[in-house]
Write a protein that holds these residues in place. Sequence first.
Motif, mmCIF file in Angstrom:
data_model
loop_
_atom_site.group_PDB
_atom_site.id
_atom_site.type_symbol
_atom_site.label_atom_id
_atom_site.label_comp_id
_atom_site.label_asym_id
_atom_site.label_seq_id
_atom_site.Cartn_x
_atom_site.Cartn_y
_atom_site.Cartn_z
ATOM 1 N N THR A 14 0.793 -1.020 -0.243
ATOM 2 C CA THR A 14 0.073 0.061 -0.013
ATOM 3 C C THR A 14 0.837 1.161 0.026
ATOM 4 O O THR A 14 1.774 1.241 0.904
ATOM 5 C CB THR A 14 -0.895 0.059 1.376
ATOM 6 O OG1 THR A 14 -1.620 -1.249 1.352
ATOM 7 C CG2 THR A 14 -1.785 1.071 1.125
ATOM 8 N N ILE A 15 0.638 1.971 -1.124
ATOM 9 C CA ILE A 15 1.362 3.493 -1.159
ATOM 10 C C ILE A 15 0.441 4.469 -0.655
ATOM 11 O O ILE A 15 -0.484 4.767 -1.476
ATOM 12 C CB ILE A 15 2.032 3.635 -2.567
ATOM 13 C CG1 ILE A 15 2.704 2.438 -3.017
ATOM 14 C CG2 ILE A 15 2.654 4.712 -2.682
ATOM 15 C CD1 ILE A 15 2.889 2.380 -4.403
ATOM 16 N N VAL A 16 0.960 5.154 0.393
ATOM 17 C CA VAL A 16 0.286 6.400 0.768
ATOM 18 C C VAL A 16 0.923 7.868 0.341
ATOM 19 O O VAL A 16 1.823 8.179 0.688
ATOM 20 C CB VAL A 16 0.293 6.348 2.369
ATOM 21 C CG1 VAL A 16 -0.589 7.710 2.575
ATOM 22 C CG2 VAL A 16 -0.635 5.221 2.942
ATOM 23 N N GLY A 17 0.301 8.376 -0.804
ATOM 24 C CA GLY A 17 0.784 9.511 -1.457
ATOM 25 C C GLY A 17 0.901 9.094 -2.771
ATOM 26 O O GLY A 17 1.629 8.347 -3.312
ATOM 27 N N ARG A 30 6.501 -2.794 -10.511
ATOM 28 C CA ARG A 30 6.210 -3.744 -11.366
ATOM 29 C C ARG A 30 7.025 -3.696 -12.571
ATOM 30 O O ARG A 30 7.294 -4.970 -13.000
ATOM 31 C CB ARG A 30 4.883 -2.974 -12.039
ATOM 32 C CG ARG A 30 3.657 -2.802 -11.585
ATOM 33 C CD ARG A 30 3.115 -3.901 -11.033
ATOM 34 N NE ARG A 30 1.819 -4.014 -10.762
ATOM 35 C CZ ARG A 30 1.326 -4.964 -9.459
ATOM 36 N NH1 ARG A 30 1.871 -5.792 -8.939
ATOM 37 N NH2 ARG A 30 -0.047 -4.806 -8.990
ATOM 38 N N SER A 31 7.916 -2.841 -12.807
ATOM 39 C CA SER A 31 9.188 -3.184 -13.697
ATOM 40 C C SER A 31 10.205 -4.040 -13.125
ATOM 41 O O SER A 31 10.830 -4.830 -13.783
ATOM 42 C CB SER A 31 9.788 -1.908 -13.819
ATOM 43 O OG SER A 31 10.324 -1.315 -12.725
ATOM 44 N N ARG A 32 10.044 -4.146 -11.949
ATOM 45 C CA ARG A 32 11.241 -5.389 -11.194
ATOM 46 C C ARG A 32 10.408 -6.618 -10.819
ATOM 47 O O ARG A 32 10.946 -7.496 -10.401
ATOM 48 C CB ARG A 32 11.529 -4.776 -9.906
ATOM 49 C CG ARG A 32 12.606 -3.355 -9.873
ATOM 50 C CD ARG A 32 12.858 -2.917 -8.854
ATOM 51 N NE ARG A 32 13.875 -1.927 -8.752
ATOM 52 C CZ ARG A 32 15.269 -1.827 -8.870
ATOM 53 N NH1 ARG A 32 15.672 -3.190 -8.708
ATOM 54 N NH2 ARG A 32 15.749 -0.699 -8.967
ATOM 55 N N GLY A 33 8.996 -6.685 -11.476
ATOM 56 C CA GLY A 33 8.770 -8.178 -11.624
ATOM 57 C C GLY A 33 7.659 -8.343 -10.286
ATOM 58 O O GLY A 33 7.114 -9.379 -10.313
ATOM 59 N N PHE A 34 7.133 -7.423 -9.412
ATOM 60 C CA PHE A 34 6.221 -7.794 -8.357
ATOM 61 C C PHE A 34 4.982 -7.785 -9.172
ATOM 62 O O PHE A 34 4.353 -7.077 -9.840
ATOM 63 C CB PHE A 34 6.314 -6.500 -7.479
ATOM 64 C CG PHE A 34 5.149 -6.687 -6.471
ATOM 65 C CD1 PHE A 34 5.363 -7.746 -5.622
ATOM 66 C CD2 PHE A 34 4.530 -5.655 -6.396
ATOM 67 C CE1 PHE A 34 4.179 -7.783 -4.707
ATOM 68 C CE2 PHE A 34 3.287 -5.813 -5.359
ATOM 69 C CZ PHE A 34 3.429 -6.913 -4.524
ATOM 70 N N ARG A 35 4.347 -8.882 -8.573
ATOM 71 C CA ARG A 35 2.947 -9.309 -9.430
ATOM 72 C C ARG A 35 1.809 -9.250 -8.110
ATOM 73 O O ARG A 35 0.648 -9.705 -8.420
ATOM 74 C CB ARG A 35 3.219 -10.713 -10.161
ATOM 75 C CG ARG A 35 3.950 -10.662 -11.162
ATOM 76 C CD ARG A 35 3.419 -9.784 -12.233
ATOM 77 N NE ARG A 35 4.509 -9.757 -13.378
ATOM 78 C CZ ARG A 35 5.232 -8.670 -13.721
ATOM 79 N NH1 ARG A 35 5.212 -7.474 -12.632
ATOM 80 N NH2 ARG A 35 6.125 -8.946 -14.619
ATOM 81 N N GLY A 36 2.066 -8.855 -7.080
ATOM 82 C CA GLY A 36 0.988 -8.802 -5.993
ATOM 83 C C GLY A 36 0.144 -7.689 -6.119
ATOM 84 O O GLY A 36 0.122 -6.780 -7.033
ATOM 85 N N GLU A 37 -0.581 -7.378 -5.157
ATOM 86 C CA GLU A 37 -1.618 -6.499 -5.045
ATOM 87 C C GLU A 37 -0.744 -5.083 -4.846
ATOM 88 O O GLU A 37 0.187 -5.022 -3.922
ATOM 89 C CB GLU A 37 -2.617 -6.560 -4.025
ATOM 90 C CG GLU A 37 -3.554 -7.941 -4.030
ATOM 91 C CD GLU A 37 -4.493 -8.115 -3.027
ATOM 92 O OE1 GLU A 37 -4.678 -7.054 -2.154
ATOM 93 O OE2 GLU A 37 -5.167 -9.221 -3.020
ATOM 94 N N LEU A 38 -1.426 -4.142 -5.529
ATOM 95 C CA LEU A 38 -0.542 -2.646 -5.316
ATOM 96 C C LEU A 38 -1.640 -1.657 -5.394
ATOM 97 O O LEU A 38 -2.404 -1.534 -6.317
ATOM 98 C CB LEU A 38 0.407 -2.756 -6.401
ATOM 99 C CG LEU A 38 1.420 -1.599 -6.337
ATOM 100 C CD1 LEU A 38 2.187 -1.343 -5.057
ATOM 101 C CD2 LEU A 38 2.302 -1.466 -7.698
ATOM 102 N N THR A 39 -1.664 -0.976 -4.279
ATOM 103 C CA THR A 39 -2.450 0.124 -3.927
ATOM 104 C C THR A 39 -1.914 1.399 -3.670
ATOM 105 O O THR A 39 -0.938 1.340 -2.987
ATOM 106 C CB THR A 39 -3.705 -0.352 -2.706
ATOM 107 O OG1 THR A 39 -4.237 -1.544 -3.031
ATOM 108 C CG2 THR A 39 -4.574 0.753 -2.820
#
Length: 411
Positions: A14-17, A30-39
């Motif tokens: 979770t990213i705040v900001g 995403r560019s480094r390959g993370f495929r999980g949930e991203l908010t």
Amino acid sequence: MAPSNDAKPLRSVTIVGGGMSGFSVARELRSRGFRGELTLIDPAGIPYDRPPLSKEYLLGSRSAQDIQLAAADWFAEHQVVVVTGRAVALRPDEATVVLDDGREITGDKVILATGGAARRLAIPGGDLDSVLELRTREDADRLRSVLKPGARLAIIGAGLIGAEVASSALPFGADVVLIDPVDPPLVPAVGHALARRLHDMHPDRGVEVVTGVPTSITRDPGGRHHVAMASGETIDADAVLVGIGIVPETGLADAAGLATDNGTLVDESQRTAHPNIYAVGDSSRSRLADGTLLRRAEHWEHAVNTGATAAAALLGQDLPKHGVSWFWSDRHGVHVEGVGSMTGDGTTIVREKDGEPSVVFRLDPDGYLAGCAAVDGGLSVRAARRLIDRRILVDPQQLADPAIDLKKLTK
């Protein structure tokens, strides 16, 4: 060496900001390959770039859509959920963010990319709701609405933002008075010679420059503002803009019990004292392993770099190496860039063009290049950056000679 990471696989972040630092984390994950949930959580929704607010967006040459850091399609394609809302609380142990409408978002890790709030003047009237600031798109819209032919705008603070707005206000036909206690401003950023040249551009273009300290701001029933100065002078204006820097937004971190000191304290991986919480961008401040606190940075590139570092750390990858710090600004049709540090012990070398200082270099006591700033000299600044990063010793006479191509000195 890659930073140590939890054995538990990373499934959600979770990213705040939604400023540049928060967006950088999302893009890098995403560019480094993370495929999980991203908010990504931000009151404005889709993230947008802030440097244009004092320039192209204020002038109307770029729209709100034009300054978005990525189109809505990008977020859908990369499966980044954008939540429009304001975070009001943080529970580190649960990695939970609480929004102002009561919603709760829980993940494995939280990134604080909360940026900063405009610093207010600590004088009577400094908190008037009619005193303008410039941090958001809405602030720029409000400022634009007062820039009319013949309107008088008083700008308090002649640093980068103040100078940019002074320049941008002129095409509207507004009268501008620029107030700062220092003459010239920006010496620590660009050296005295360039600071003098840049500040002198204001009166040359029709901006009134006042050197002094405001002591109060009042507004009469007709809406006219009056800025009282320590000198006894009073500056009358239809609108007042304050551009004296920012205060890091550490409210969430403070309330959650995280260590702060003019910024949320982080290690080399951008991780706070709590393993579930990272901080990036303007609101973060690095503390070295020996306890040394580094100066908090506020530049656009710093936001990008800290976002990339946090993403790599979250994924257990090698931390990226970043060059010496760099910034840019624009005013009155010229482009200013600076790299490294122009302060500290050492000597200053000035390279002139057409009888005016165009590039200024700062050498440390050992003779190595520590900083460089230039007007319309981006190639020189890039070459200087390589000289600093590679720690190449250069003859001062070659730095001063405009006939010497700096790029050749980097080989």
